[in-house]
Scaffold this active site. Sequence first.
Site, PDB file in Angstrom:
ATOM      1  N   GLY A  14      48.700 114.267 -47.183  1.00  0.00           N
ATOM      2  CA  GLY A  14      47.645 114.189 -46.179  1.00  0.00           C
ATOM      3  C   GLY A  14      46.832 115.466 -46.173  1.00  0.00           C
ATOM      4  O   GLY A  14      47.323 116.527 -46.589  1.00  0.00           O
ATOM      5  N   GLN A  24      41.467 121.832 -42.631  1.00  0.00           N
ATOM      6  CA  GLN A  24      42.187 122.536 -43.702  1.00  0.00           C
ATOM      7  C   GLN A  24      41.268 122.940 -44.852  1.00  0.00           C
ATOM      8  O   GLN A  24      41.651 123.758 -45.693  1.00  0.00           O
ATOM      9  CB  GLN A  24      43.322 121.669 -44.245  1.00  0.00           C
ATOM     10  CG  GLN A  24      44.444 121.445 -43.250  1.00  0.00           C
ATOM     11  CD  GLN A  24      45.547 120.613 -43.849  1.00  0.00           C
ATOM     12  OE1 GLN A  24      45.497 119.399 -43.842  1.00  0.00           O
ATOM     13  NE2 GLN A  24      46.551 121.270 -44.411  1.00  0.00           N
ATOM     14  N   CYS A  72      53.350 121.583 -45.004  1.00  0.00           N
ATOM     15  CA  CYS A  72      51.899 121.540 -44.793  1.00  0.00           C
ATOM     16  C   CYS A  72      51.223 122.325 -45.907  1.00  0.00           C
ATOM     17  O   CYS A  72      51.681 123.416 -46.258  1.00  0.00           O
ATOM     18  CB  CYS A  72      51.571 122.159 -43.429  1.00  0.00           C
ATOM     19  SG  CYS A  72      49.810 122.146 -43.046  1.00  0.00           S
ATOM     20  N   LEU A  73      50.146 121.765 -46.443  1.00  0.00           N
ATOM     21  CA  LEU A  73      49.430 122.453 -47.522  1.00  0.00           C
ATOM     22  C   LEU A  73      48.854 123.786 -47.051  1.00  0.00           C
ATOM     23  O   LEU A  73      48.587 124.666 -47.863  1.00  0.00           O
ATOM     24  CB  LEU A  73      48.312 121.556 -48.067  1.00  0.00           C
ATOM     25  CG  LEU A  73      48.774 120.273 -48.768  1.00  0.00           C
ATOM     26  CD1 LEU A  73      47.578 119.410 -49.138  1.00  0.00           C
ATOM     27  CD2 LEU A  73      49.614 120.590 -49.993  1.00  0.00           C
ATOM     28  N   HIS A  84      50.855 114.371 -37.822  1.00  0.00           N
ATOM     29  CA  HIS A  84      50.665 115.703 -38.398  1.00  0.00           C
ATOM     30  C   HIS A  84      49.179 115.991 -38.638  1.00  0.00           C
ATOM     31  O   HIS A  84      48.672 117.051 -38.255  1.00  0.00           O
ATOM     32  CB  HIS A  84      51.466 115.797 -39.706  1.00  0.00           C
ATOM     33  CG  HIS A  84      51.339 117.085 -40.442  1.00  0.00           C
ATOM     34  ND1 HIS A  84      52.400 117.928 -40.676  1.00  0.00           N
ATOM     35  CD2 HIS A  84      50.248 117.692 -41.019  1.00  0.00           C
ATOM     36  CE1 HIS A  84      51.970 119.000 -41.337  1.00  0.00           C
ATOM     37  NE2 HIS A  84      50.679 118.864 -41.569  1.00  0.00           N
ATOM     38  N   GLU A  85      48.489 115.025 -39.247  1.00  0.00           N
ATOM     39  CA  GLU A  85      47.069 115.225 -39.557  1.00  0.00           C
ATOM     40  C   GLU A  85      46.223 115.244 -38.285  1.00  0.00           C
ATOM     41  O   GLU A  85      45.290 116.033 -38.162  1.00  0.00           O
ATOM     42  CB  GLU A  85      46.558 114.146 -40.526  1.00  0.00           C
ATOM     43  CG  GLU A  85      47.285 114.081 -41.869  1.00  0.00           C
ATOM     44  CD  GLU A  85      47.427 115.425 -42.554  1.00  0.00           C
ATOM     45  OE1 GLU A  85      46.549 116.294 -42.399  1.00  0.00           O
ATOM     46  OE2 GLU A  85      48.455 115.620 -43.237  1.00  0.00           O
ATOM     47  N   HIS A 109      46.148 118.546 -36.712  1.00  0.00           N
ATOM     48  CA  HIS A 109      45.220 119.506 -37.335  1.00  0.00           C
ATOM     49  C   HIS A 109      43.836 119.442 -36.686  1.00  0.00           C
ATOM     50  O   HIS A 109      43.122 120.448 -36.632  1.00  0.00           O
ATOM     51  CB  HIS A 109      45.075 119.218 -38.832  1.00  0.00           C
ATOM     52  CG  HIS A 109      46.151 119.828 -39.690  1.00  0.00           C
ATOM     53  ND1 HIS A 109      46.441 121.170 -39.683  1.00  0.00           N
ATOM     54  CD2 HIS A 109      46.999 119.269 -40.584  1.00  0.00           C
ATOM     55  CE1 HIS A 109      47.424 121.420 -40.555  1.00  0.00           C
ATOM     56  NE2 HIS A 109      47.787 120.276 -41.106  1.00  0.00           N
TER      57      HIS A 109
HETATM   58 NI    NI Z   1      49.240 120.046 -42.565  1.00  0.00          NI
END
Ligand code: NI
Length: 185
Positions: free
Chosen positions: A49, A54, A100-101, A142-143, A146
């Site tokens: 995701g 991000q 998480c990226l 999660h997304e 963000h």
């Molecule tokens: Ni993340």
Amino acid sequence: MAILPIVRLGHPALRRPAEPLALGRLGERPVRRLIDDMIATMRDAEGVGLAAPQVGMAIQLFVYEAVDEDEPGGGIPLRVVVNPMLEPIPGEMVYDWEGCLSIPDLRGLVPRHPAVRVRGLDRDGGPLDYVAEGFEARIVQHEFDHLNGVVFLDRMRDLQSLAYYEEWEEFLREAATRPSKARPE
Ligand code: NI
């Protein structure tokens, strides 16, 4: 398509609430390109995701996909979600591992609702209204976080389970997740 730089924890873009995207802008070329680039960036980074903050954009938009059917929870087709609203389906909170990226190399146990109703728009401005369950529900929450400047670390009950990926693989991957406990949100 371009691979976009992913901002990491400490970048203010991750803590800034995102703005809704005006419906008319969805068809615009820069927005269409952003969506394509976010999909390419997510795939390149081997993430499941990616949310617009991000990549430094304060827009209520995220993409997700978990195509690898050999992975637990895999087989989730690509979704593009714009201006989402989430409604938790009542149920016991479930703990599972997240990464998480924007927080590379770390994993932690995060409680999430077992299912959520998702309403919003797709990339063409069409209405979305569906229920995500299990791993997909986790990705969506999660997304969505963000878009509100929240990262998974903020959702951890305690930081005891926080681990680097290598150590997680060696020591924690198979460990049972803690019993879930309901938490009002
Ligand atoms: Ni993340």
